[in-house]
Design a protein around this motif. Structure first.
Motif, PDB file in Angstrom:
ATOM      1  N   UNK A  12       6.994   3.166  82.815  1.00  0.00           N
ATOM      2  CA  UNK A  12       6.174   3.967  82.033  1.00  0.00           C
ATOM      3  C   UNK A  12       6.442   5.339  82.503  1.00  0.00           C
ATOM      4  N   UNK A  13       6.660   5.365  83.885  1.00  0.00           N
ATOM      5  CA  UNK A  13       7.012   6.597  84.569  1.00  0.00           C
ATOM      6  C   UNK A  13       8.370   7.474  84.285  1.00  0.00           C
TER       7      UNK A  13
ATOM      8  N   UNK B 157       3.839  11.976  81.031  1.00  0.00           N
ATOM      9  CA  UNK B 157       3.326  11.529  82.241  1.00  0.00           C
ATOM     10  C   UNK B 157       2.185  11.842  83.183  1.00  0.00           C
ATOM     11  N   UNK B 158       1.873  13.221  83.098  1.00  0.00           N
ATOM     12  CA  UNK B 158       0.608  13.724  83.735  1.00  0.00           C
ATOM     13  C   UNK B 158      -0.588  13.516  82.813  1.00  0.00           C
TER      14      UNK B 158
ATOM     15  N   UNK C 147      17.874   8.728  82.053  1.00  0.00           N
ATOM     16  CA  UNK C 147      16.469   9.070  81.810  1.00  0.00           C
ATOM     17  C   UNK C 147      15.757   9.266  83.099  1.00  0.00           C
ATOM     18  N   UNK C 148      15.949   8.571  84.020  1.00  0.00           N
ATOM     19  CA  UNK C 148      15.100   8.644  85.377  1.00  0.00           C
ATOM     20  C   UNK C 148      15.276  10.072  85.934  1.00  0.00           C
TER      21      UNK C 148
ATOM     22  N   UNK D 254       5.006  -1.139  87.125  1.00  0.00           N
ATOM     23  CA  UNK D 254       5.479  -1.135  85.786  1.00  0.00           C
ATOM     24  C   UNK D 254       4.057  -1.748  85.014  1.00  0.00           C
ATOM     25  N   UNK D 255       4.499  -1.864  83.690  1.00  0.00           N
ATOM     26  CA  UNK D 255       3.663  -2.461  82.549  1.00  0.00           C
ATOM     27  C   UNK D 255       2.742  -3.489  83.175  1.00  0.00           C
ATOM     28  N   UNK D 256       3.679  -4.722  83.568  1.00  0.00           N
ATOM     29  CA  UNK D 256       3.096  -6.018  84.042  1.00  0.00           C
ATOM     30  C   UNK D 256       2.397  -5.864  85.417  1.00  0.00           C
TER      31      UNK D 256
END
Length: 494
Positions: free
Chosen positions: A191-192, A202-203, A271-272, A161-163
Motif C-alpha cells: 500500500x505504501x 500515502x500521507x 515504483x518503489x 502490507x494489506x494482510x
C-alpha cells in the motif's frame, strides 16, 4: 430497498475524473465524488435482487466473483439512499477494516457479479464505498477504538502490507498486544510503495489509518527484517504467536539476450523508488523516465501504474507489451456472469498516455525477444514479435511466434511488470517452513497454520500473488484462527 424501482429510473453515473493532461502534472489523487443527491440515486439502483451475488466472494474460473471480504453491499446502499451515512459507515466497517484502500485500488469484482449487471450497467459499488468512508473521515467519525481489556498475549505480525494490517487490526481488537515488523522505512508494504501516490495517497490516506492503528495500541517497528535484524528463533520465542504476511515479492524475470544491459528494471523497483523520492522530497535513487522512450513488458495493475508514472516523469514515449490477446468489448460466451468480466478497459494510465501521445500504448499478443544495447552497455531498443496462442501436444495453450511480425522499438528504459513468483525465501528457509509446489508457505485455507507450531501465514506468501482485497480477507481469516489458537475460542468475524 428504499427505491425498489431505482434501477429502472436511474442510469449508471460516475464522477468525472480530473482531466488527464492536467492530472499528469502532479502526484495527487484525481478521482472525485458525486454530489450527495446523485450518489443517493446511484445507491437506489441496488435492486433488491433477492440473492445478492455482489458480496459472495467466491472464486469462479480462478477469479474473484463478488466481494472477497463479504461487504454488506445492499445494506449500505439502502442506508445511503436514506441519507443515513453514519449507519452506512458502521455496516461497511463490520466487514472491511480499510474501505478507503479498497475503495481506491480494488478492481471491484463486486460490480462484475452485480445482478443488475446481467443486462444493464452494474451498480457503482466501488464509488459508493469510497464515498462512505471518505465522508466518515471528513465528519470525524473514524476514531481510535482501543480494546477495553487486554489478554496479555503477544502476537508478532511480519509484514505491514494489506494482510498484515488487517490481521493486526483484528487481533488488537481481540485484546492481544500486537507488534508489526516491517523491513521498509515506512509501514504499509504494498500500500505504501507498490501503488503510486496518485492512486492511493500515502500521507492523507495510508498514514492517516496507520496513526489510528497506533492509537489503538498496535506497535509498528520499521527498518527491521526478520531473518536478518532479528532471527526467526528470537521472534517465535518472544511471542505467543507469529503471523507471516511477507507478500510475494520475488519478481518474474525475462532471461532473454541483453537482459544484463543497464536501464532494465523490475517494475516494483521503479515504483518503489518513485514513491520514496516523492515522500522524502529527495530524487536520490529515483529511476527516471524523463526524456526516455519507455517500454513496459507486462499488463495488469502494475503495468498500468508504470505507464502513469512514466507519463508523469515526462517520458518521450511509452509502449506496453502484453502477451495475451486484446480482450473483447463485451463479455465473451465463455466468460458469463457472475464471473469477473474479462473485457477491454482503458485504465487511468493508458487513458493518460492516450491523451498525451494519441493512442492506447498497449500492443497485444506481443512479446520481447531481445534487448539491444549501445556501446556503453545501456539498453537502446527492444526486439519484439507477435505471437499466436495454440495448444501444444499436452493440450496447454502456449504462445508461438508469427514469422514476419518482428519489430524493433526504441527504448532507453525497460520495465518488467510480469508478476511475481512467490515470497522471498530467506526467512522461509531459516525457519524451515514447509512450502507448496509454487514455493509459497504451505498453510491450508481456513486454518492458516504452518508446519511450525504457533506460526501462521496469510496473504500473498500463502496463496500467491493476488488482489489487495484477498489479502484483507486472509488477514481477517488468520486473525480469527490465531485468536482461537491463543484463547481456545474466538469472537472475531472472518
Amino acid at each position: 430497498m428504499g427505491k425498489p424501482t431505482g434501477f429502472l429510473e436511474f442510469a449508471r453515473e460516475l464522477p468525472v475524473d480530473k482531466d488527464p493532461l492536467e492530472r499528469i502534472k502532479n502526484w495527487d489523487e484525481f478521482h472525485l465524488h458525486l454530489p450527495e443527491e446523485n450518489l443517493k440515486n446511484q445507491a437506489a439502483r441496488c435492486m433488491d435482487c433477492g440473492t445478492p451475488f455482489c458480496h459472495t466472494g467466491e472464486l469462479i474460473s480462478g477469479m474473484a466473483s463478488g466481494c472477497p471480504v463479504n461487504n454488506l453491499i445492499p445494506e449500505w446502499n439502502d442506508l445511503i439512499y436514506r441519507g443515513l451515512w453514519k449507519e452506512a459507515l458502521e455496516r461497511l466497517h463490520k466487514t472491511n477494516n480499510f474501505p478507503e484502500f479498497t475503495g481506491r485500488v480494488c478492481p471491484a469484482p463486486c460490480e462484475g457479479s452485480c445482478v443488475l449487471g446481467i443486462n444493464n450497467p452494474p451498480v457503482t459499488i466501488k464509488n459508493i464505498e469510497c464515498s462512505i468512508i471518505d465522508h466518515g473521515w471528513d465528519q470525524g467519525w473514524v476514531t481510535a477504538e482501543p480494546p477495553e481489556k487486554r489478554t496479555g498475549k503477544k502476537v508478532a505480525v511480519v509484514g505491514s502490507g494489506p494482510a498484515g494490517l488487517s490481521a493486526a487490526a483484528q487481533l488488537n481488537r481481540a485484546g492481544h498486544w500486537v507488534t508489526v515488523y516491517e523491513k521498509g522505512d515506512r509501514p504499509g508494504g504494498l500500500l505504501m510503495y507498490g501503488i503510486p501516490n496518485m492512486k492511493l495517497d500515502k500521507e492523507k490516506v495510508v498514514m492517516r489509518r496507520i496513526r489510528v492503528l497506533e492509537e489503538e495500541g498496535i506497535k509498528f517497528i520499521c527498518n527491521t527484517e526478520i531473518g536478518r535484524d532479528i532471527t526467526a528463533e528470537e521472534l517465535v520465542k518472544e511471542n505467543d504467536a507469529v503471523i507471516l504476511c511477507i507478500g510475494a515479492g520475488k519478481p518474474r524475470d525475462l532471461p532473454i539476450e541483453g537482459r544484463d544491459l543497464k536501464g532494465i528494471h523490475f517494475a516494483m523497483d521503479f515504483l518503489t523508488a518513485n514513491t520514496k523520492a516523492i515522500l522524502d522530497s529527495n530524487p536520490e535513487g529515483l529511476i527516471s523516465a524523463q526524456g526516455k522512450d519507455v517500454v513496459i513488458i507486462g499488463g495488469g495493475d502494475t503495468g498500468t501504474d508504470c505507464v502513469g508514472t512514466s507519463v508523469r516523469h515526462v517520458c518521450s514515449s511509452v509502449t506496453q507489451l502484453e502477451i495475451m490477446p486484446k480482450p473483447p468489448e463485451m463479455r465473451a460466451k465463455n466468460n458469463p456472469w457472475p464471473e469477473y468480466p474479462k473485457v477491454y478497459r482503458l485504465d487511468y494510465g493508458q487513458e493518460e498516455a492516450a491523451a498525451k501521445f494519441g493512442d492506447d500504448p498497449r500492443f497485444y499478443t506481443t512479446t520481447a525477444t531481445k534487448f539491444e544495447g549501445d556501446d556503453h552497455g545501456d539498453v537502446k531498443a527492444v526486439h519484439t514479435v507477435q505471437v499466436e496462442w495454440q495448444r501444444n501436444q499436452e493440450g496447454r495453450f502456449i504462445p508461438n511466434p508469427i514469422e514476419g511480425t518482428e519489430k524493433v522499438i526504441p527504448a532507453q528504459l525497460v520495465l518488467l511488470a510480469m508478476g511475481f513468483l512467490g515470497p522471498e525465501q530467506l526467512l522461509l528457509d531459516q525457519m524451515g517452513l514447509e512450502k507448496d509446489h509454487r514455493s509459497n508457505i504451505k498453510a491450508d485455507y481456513d486454518d492458516y497454520a504452518t508446519s511450525i507450531p504457533n506460526v501462521f501465514a496469510a496473504g500473498d506468501c500463502r496463496r500467491g500473488q493476488s488482489l489487495v482485497v484477498w489479502a484483507f480477507n486472509e488477514g481477517r481469516g488468520v486473525a480469527q484462527r490465531c485468536d482461537r489458537f491463543l484463547m481456545g475460542y474466538s469472537d472475531l468475524p472472518k
